[in-house]
Design a protein around this motif. Structure first.
Motif, PDB file in Angstrom:
ATOM      1  N   TYR A 220      43.536  53.465  38.637  1.00  0.00           N
ATOM      2  CA  TYR A 220      42.944  54.727  38.175  1.00  0.00           C
ATOM      3  C   TYR A 220      41.755  54.420  37.281  1.00  0.00           C
ATOM      4  O   TYR A 220      41.784  53.451  36.523  1.00  0.00           O
ATOM      5  N   VAL A 221      40.723  55.256  37.379  1.00  0.00           N
ATOM      6  CA  VAL A 221      39.592  55.136  36.444  1.00  0.00           C
ATOM      7  C   VAL A 221      39.323  56.515  35.861  1.00  0.00           C
ATOM      8  O   VAL A 221      39.767  57.528  36.413  1.00  0.00           O
ATOM      9  N   SER A 222      38.581  56.530  34.765  1.00  0.00           N
ATOM     10  CA  SER A 222      38.299  57.834  34.149  1.00  0.00           C
ATOM     11  C   SER A 222      37.024  58.398  34.756  1.00  0.00           C
ATOM     12  O   SER A 222      36.088  57.652  35.060  1.00  0.00           O
ATOM     13  N   ASP A 223      36.991  59.722  34.933  1.00  0.00           N
ATOM     14  CA  ASP A 223      35.761  60.338  35.434  1.00  0.00           C
ATOM     15  C   ASP A 223      34.964  60.909  34.266  1.00  0.00           C
ATOM     16  O   ASP A 223      35.375  60.792  33.106  1.00  0.00           O
ATOM     17  N   THR A 224      33.835  61.523  34.574  1.00  0.00           N
ATOM     18  CA  THR A 224      32.960  61.995  33.500  1.00  0.00           C
ATOM     19  C   THR A 224      33.573  63.153  32.712  1.00  0.00           C
ATOM     20  O   THR A 224      33.159  63.432  31.601  1.00  0.00           O
ATOM     21  N   GLY A 311      28.431  57.937  28.329  1.00  0.00           N
ATOM     22  CA  GLY A 311      29.024  59.186  27.852  1.00  0.00           C
ATOM     23  C   GLY A 311      30.373  59.013  27.174  1.00  0.00           C
ATOM     24  O   GLY A 311      30.918  59.968  26.648  1.00  0.00           O
ATOM     25  N   LEU A 312      30.902  57.792  27.180  1.00  0.00           N
ATOM     26  CA  LEU A 312      32.207  57.613  26.532  1.00  0.00           C
ATOM     27  C   LEU A 312      32.009  57.529  25.022  1.00  0.00           C
ATOM     28  O   LEU A 312      31.284  56.671  24.532  1.00  0.00           O
ATOM     29  N   ASP A 313      32.627  58.434  24.309  1.00  0.00           N
ATOM     30  CA  ASP A 313      32.556  58.367  22.852  1.00  0.00           C
ATOM     31  C   ASP A 313      33.968  58.296  22.291  1.00  0.00           C
ATOM     32  O   ASP A 313      34.949  58.227  23.041  1.00  0.00           O
ATOM     33  N   ASP A 314      34.069  58.319  20.971  1.00  0.00           N
ATOM     34  CA  ASP A 314      35.366  58.123  20.330  1.00  0.00           C
ATOM     35  C   ASP A 314      36.400  59.157  20.777  1.00  0.00           C
ATOM     36  O   ASP A 314      37.544  58.827  21.070  1.00  0.00           O
ATOM     37  N   SER A 315      35.961  60.419  20.805  1.00  0.00           N
ATOM     38  CA  SER A 315      36.947  61.457  21.131  1.00  0.00           C
ATOM     39  C   SER A 315      37.342  61.373  22.609  1.00  0.00           C
ATOM     40  O   SER A 315      38.505  61.583  22.961  1.00  0.00           O
ATOM     41  N   ALA A 316      36.376  61.014  23.461  1.00  0.00           N
ATOM     42  CA  ALA A 316      36.709  60.888  24.885  1.00  0.00           C
ATOM     43  C   ALA A 316      37.700  59.751  25.092  1.00  0.00           C
ATOM     44  O   ALA A 316      38.641  59.869  25.882  1.00  0.00           O
ATOM     45  N   LEU A 317      37.501  58.667  24.357  1.00  0.00           N
ATOM     46  CA  LEU A 317      38.416  57.523  24.516  1.00  0.00           C
ATOM     47  C   LEU A 317      39.817  57.905  24.068  1.00  0.00           C
ATOM     48  O   LEU A 317      40.808  57.608  24.751  1.00  0.00           O
ATOM     49  N   SER A 318      39.891  58.591  22.934  1.00  0.00           N
ATOM     50  CA  SER A 318      41.235  58.931  22.465  1.00  0.00           C
ATOM     51  C   SER A 318      41.899  59.938  23.412  1.00  0.00           C
ATOM     52  O   SER A 318      43.101  59.879  23.655  1.00  0.00           O
ATOM     53  N   GLU A 319      41.093  60.818  23.988  1.00  0.00           N
ATOM     54  CA  GLU A 319      41.624  61.765  24.985  1.00  0.00           C
ATOM     55  C   GLU A 319      42.209  60.999  26.183  1.00  0.00           C
ATOM     56  O   GLU A 319      43.301  61.301  26.667  1.00  0.00           O
ATOM     57  N   LEU A 320      41.472  59.973  26.616  1.00  0.00           N
ATOM     58  CA  LEU A 320      41.924  59.192  27.775  1.00  0.00           C
ATOM     59  C   LEU A 320      43.191  58.406  27.458  1.00  0.00           C
ATOM     60  O   LEU A 320      44.118  58.343  28.265  1.00  0.00           O
ATOM     61  N   VAL A 321      43.225  57.811  26.268  1.00  0.00           N
ATOM     62  CA  VAL A 321      44.415  57.020  25.892  1.00  0.00           C
ATOM     63  C   VAL A 321      45.639  57.941  25.792  1.00  0.00           C
ATOM     64  O   VAL A 321      46.722  57.596  26.232  1.00  0.00           O
ATOM     65  N   ASN A 322      45.415  59.134  25.242  1.00  0.00           N
ATOM     66  CA  ASN A 322      46.535  60.075  25.129  1.00  0.00           C
ATOM     67  C   ASN A 322      47.044  60.538  26.481  1.00  0.00           C
ATOM     68  O   ASN A 322      48.198  60.913  26.615  1.00  0.00           O
ATOM     69  N   ALA A 323      46.147  60.526  27.455  1.00  0.00           N
ATOM     70  CA  ALA A 323      46.543  61.018  28.783  1.00  0.00           C
ATOM     71  C   ALA A 323      47.156  59.920  29.655  1.00  0.00           C
ATOM     72  O   ALA A 323      47.488  60.175  30.814  1.00  0.00           O
ATOM     73  N   LEU A 324      47.323  58.718  29.094  1.00  0.00           N
ATOM     74  CA  LEU A 324      47.956  57.653  29.890  1.00  0.00           C
ATOM     75  C   LEU A 324      49.413  58.001  30.130  1.00  0.00           C
ATOM     76  O   LEU A 324      50.055  58.601  29.265  1.00  0.00           O
ATOM     77  N   PRO A 325      49.950  57.614  31.277  1.00  0.00           N
ATOM     78  CA  PRO A 325      51.381  57.895  31.479  1.00  0.00           C
ATOM     79  C   PRO A 325      52.256  56.964  30.627  1.00  0.00           C
ATOM     80  O   PRO A 325      51.746  56.028  30.015  1.00  0.00           O
ATOM     81  N   GLN A 326      53.535  57.224  30.643  1.00  0.00           N
ATOM     82  CA  GLN A 326      54.450  56.482  29.773  1.00  0.00           C
ATOM     83  C   GLN A 326      54.480  54.977  30.043  1.00  0.00           C
ATOM     84  O   GLN A 326      54.405  54.182  29.147  1.00  0.00           O
ATOM     85  N   ARG A 327      54.633  54.611  31.288  1.00  0.00           N
ATOM     86  CA  ARG A 327      54.709  53.178  31.611  1.00  0.00           C
ATOM     87  C   ARG A 327      53.523  52.834  32.498  1.00  0.00           C
ATOM     88  O   ARG A 327      53.440  53.289  33.628  1.00  0.00           O
TER      89      ARG A 327
END
Ligand SMILES: Nc1ncnc2c1ncn2[C@@H]1O[C@H](COP(=O)(O)OP(=O)(O)OP(=O)(O)O)[C@@H](O)[C@H]1O
Length: 547
Positions: A220-224, A311-327
């Protein structure tokens, strides 16, 4: 327009009856200096209503409105009534459940009778679609061809039966965002009021999906828009295909397995349940390959956090990390590259932001192009272990520049285990040679498994087939690649491997470079050993020239 005005005024004055003004004594008339007759709103309405045709039109409009309202009411009520017998679930393309459903759908016998289908060769079709029969044969012969697959047609409703319940499936596509990106949604309606039926459908779909991906690892990769997007499912790479010095792989895999088993242990001690590994060292030493192999071994999907993404900034990164699944495995490649703007712990936009300070725009100059990343070190640290950082994830970070990393980033809790990758040792060179030329079932072979990417099937030297002239190179055409080379006994290959390793200098050449050399001798182990000395000398002199 100006020419029309007097005409209208004249018309109105002609129609204005005298008794109209008389019948409305309380109305104050505003007299115009231009001679326009005084006209109030009520007199205007009365005037309009005096036309019989207009009266009829208005009746028609009101009547039509009432009929349309009744129609909507009846149909709305009817749909609601029918809907009360159904449970409807929607699956969005960016969510994994969409793929579960597509895999499940592919297994339904009634699907094969569908009369309207969409044919797809998109990358998505390689993962979770309904393959066209006989496709596999084509793919084996023409590796570069894309797989053909059937998908449910857009905006077509399919009727299926699930556990004796009638069910409809509709796939629709909507435009999302400003840039015209399109999202697909699958609607599943089951004629039941029992949520247990929907739950069992979801479980079945998930089970089918897991079975279908058993030998695969999804990336999986993150989109814009900062959503995780599934990009591909790759064949798992076997751990044995990674050649490291003895013990290195075992330490890592045992640690990761132990971590995944220890959820309660972490909870009892109040330690955040996550683990980070930092793999550092020279390029081409197997860092990325090892991460892919470990993810496959642990059965985890890989989520690539590309820190230098525009376009990746601090808040976007934390949003992405929070959206990671459990395992899962979160992968940050070349973690040092994210901070080309300067390693600092200040948020972007403060005085210490080197880029902002150094490159003040000239007055009147066009705005500068977007920088590669708007990420700060503190943003990264917060994302890694802030309150919202996902529990149960394994983080792998790689770098070629270990020394430039901030100690805060490398401390235990963020990066628990640091593993150095060096240039190839003689041991690794010998094992790599064995992997290239020994048969798969030989105990000394470093098993290549499903590693198609490295051309394992293609590069094999199959010494199990007996050839009377063992040193002769038999050029053939149209036969299996592995049958083209001379056939040697495993013992002879092992001896060649020892000679190959002794000709390779210790820790001077990367594994990727060695692999590249052997690739040009895919079926010629004897020549590979004969030429390796000269090749090493050439590599050395090239290195000196570069310096
Ligand atoms: N230790 C190894 N065992 C087996 N193959 C290896 C090893 N090291 C490198 N290779 C091969 O070399 C190629 C590059 O390896 P890989 O991308 O994993 O290296 P890397 O250390 O991640 O490099 P970089 O730091 O440049 O990203 C791959 O095709 C891989 O198969």
């Amino acid at each position: 327009m100006a020419a029309l005005l007097p005409l209208v005024q004249q018309l109105l004055s002609g129609f204005a009856p005298q008794d109209l003004n008389a019948s409305a004594p309380n109305v104050t008339h505003v007299s115009s200096t231009t001679g326009t007759p005084p006209l109030s709103l009520s007199s205007l309405i009365t005037l309009v209503l005096s036309f019989s045709a207009l009266r009829d039109w208005m009746k028609l409009v009101v009547l039509g409105g009432i009929i349309e309202m009744c129609r909507r009411f009846v149909f709305g009520g009817f749909n609601k009534f029918i809907g009360s017998f159904f449970i409807t679930a929607c699956f969005e393309e960016q969510d994994s459940s969409y793929e579960w459903m597509m895999v499940w759908l592919s297994k339904q016998p009634s699907w094969s009778k569908a009369r309207q289908v969409q044919v797809s060769t998109s990358s998505f079709a390689n993962n979770a679609a309904i393959f066209v029969d006989g496709e596999d044969d084509i793919n084996t012969r023409f590796k570069s061809s894309r797989r053909l697959a059937y998908l449910p047609s857009l905006s077509t409703t399919y009727n299926l039966w699930y556990r004796n319940r009638w069910m409809t499936i509709t796939r629709v596509q909507n435009q999302t965002g400003l840039w015209g990106s399109k999202e697909q949604t699958l609607y599943v309606s089951i004629m039941t009021r029992d949520h247990g039926i929907l739950n069992s459908l979801l479980q079945e779909a998930r089970r089918d999906y897991i079975l279908a991906q058993e030998h695969k690892m999804c990336v999986y990769v993150s989109d814009t828009s900062n959503n995780w997007r599934h990009v591909a499912c790759r064949e798992k790479r076997s751990m044995q295909s990674i050649i490291l010095d003895p013990g290195v792989k075992d330490v890592l895999i045992e640690d990761a397995k132990d971590f995944l088993r220890s959820k309660e242990w972490y909870a009892e001690r109040g330690i955040p349940f996550r683990r980070g590994y930092l793999l550092y060292g020279v390029p081409g030493a197997g860092k990325t390959s090892l991460i892919h192999a470990i993810s496959g071994e642990l059965g985890l999907d890989v989520y690539i956090l590309s820190l230098s993404r525009i376009g990746l900034d601090d808040s976007a990164l934390s949003e992405l990390v929070n959206a990671l699944p459990q395992r899962c495995v979160a992968l940050m490649e070349d973690i040092d590259a994210a901070f080309t703007n300067g390693l600092n712990r200040e948020p972007i936009g403060t005085a210490t932001d080197t880029q902002e300070v150094d490159s003040k725009p000239m007055p009147g100059a066009p705005p500068p192009p977007p920088t590669t990343s708007r990420l700060s070190l503190s943003g990264l640290l917060n994302a890694l272990d802030g309150v919202g950082a996902q529990e149960g994830r394994i983080l792998f970070a790689t770098t070629n520049k270990y020394s430039v990393l901030d100690p805060a980033l490398c401390r235990p809790g963020r990066m628990d285990l640091h593993i150095e990758f060096k240039l190839a040792s003689k041991f690794q060179a010998r094992q790599l040679f064995n992997r290239f030329y020994l048969p798969k079932d030989d105990p000394d072979t470093i098993e290549t498994g499903n590693d198609k990417e490295e051309g394992s099937e293609d590069s094999g030297y199959d010494s199990t087939e007996k050839n009377p002239d063992s040193n002769a190179c038999v050029p053939t055409f149209g036969t299996k690649h592995s049958a083209r080379g001379p056939q040697l006994e495993p013992k002879a290959i092992r001896e060649l491997a020892v000679r190959f390793a002794s000709a390779c200098p210790e820790r001077e050449i990367s594994m990727a470079t060695l692999q590249g050399f052997l690739m040009s001798y895919k079926t010629r182990p004897v020549e590979a050993v004969a030429d390796v000395k000269g090749w090493v000398e050439k590599e050395r002199s090239e290195k000196v020239n570069k310096k």
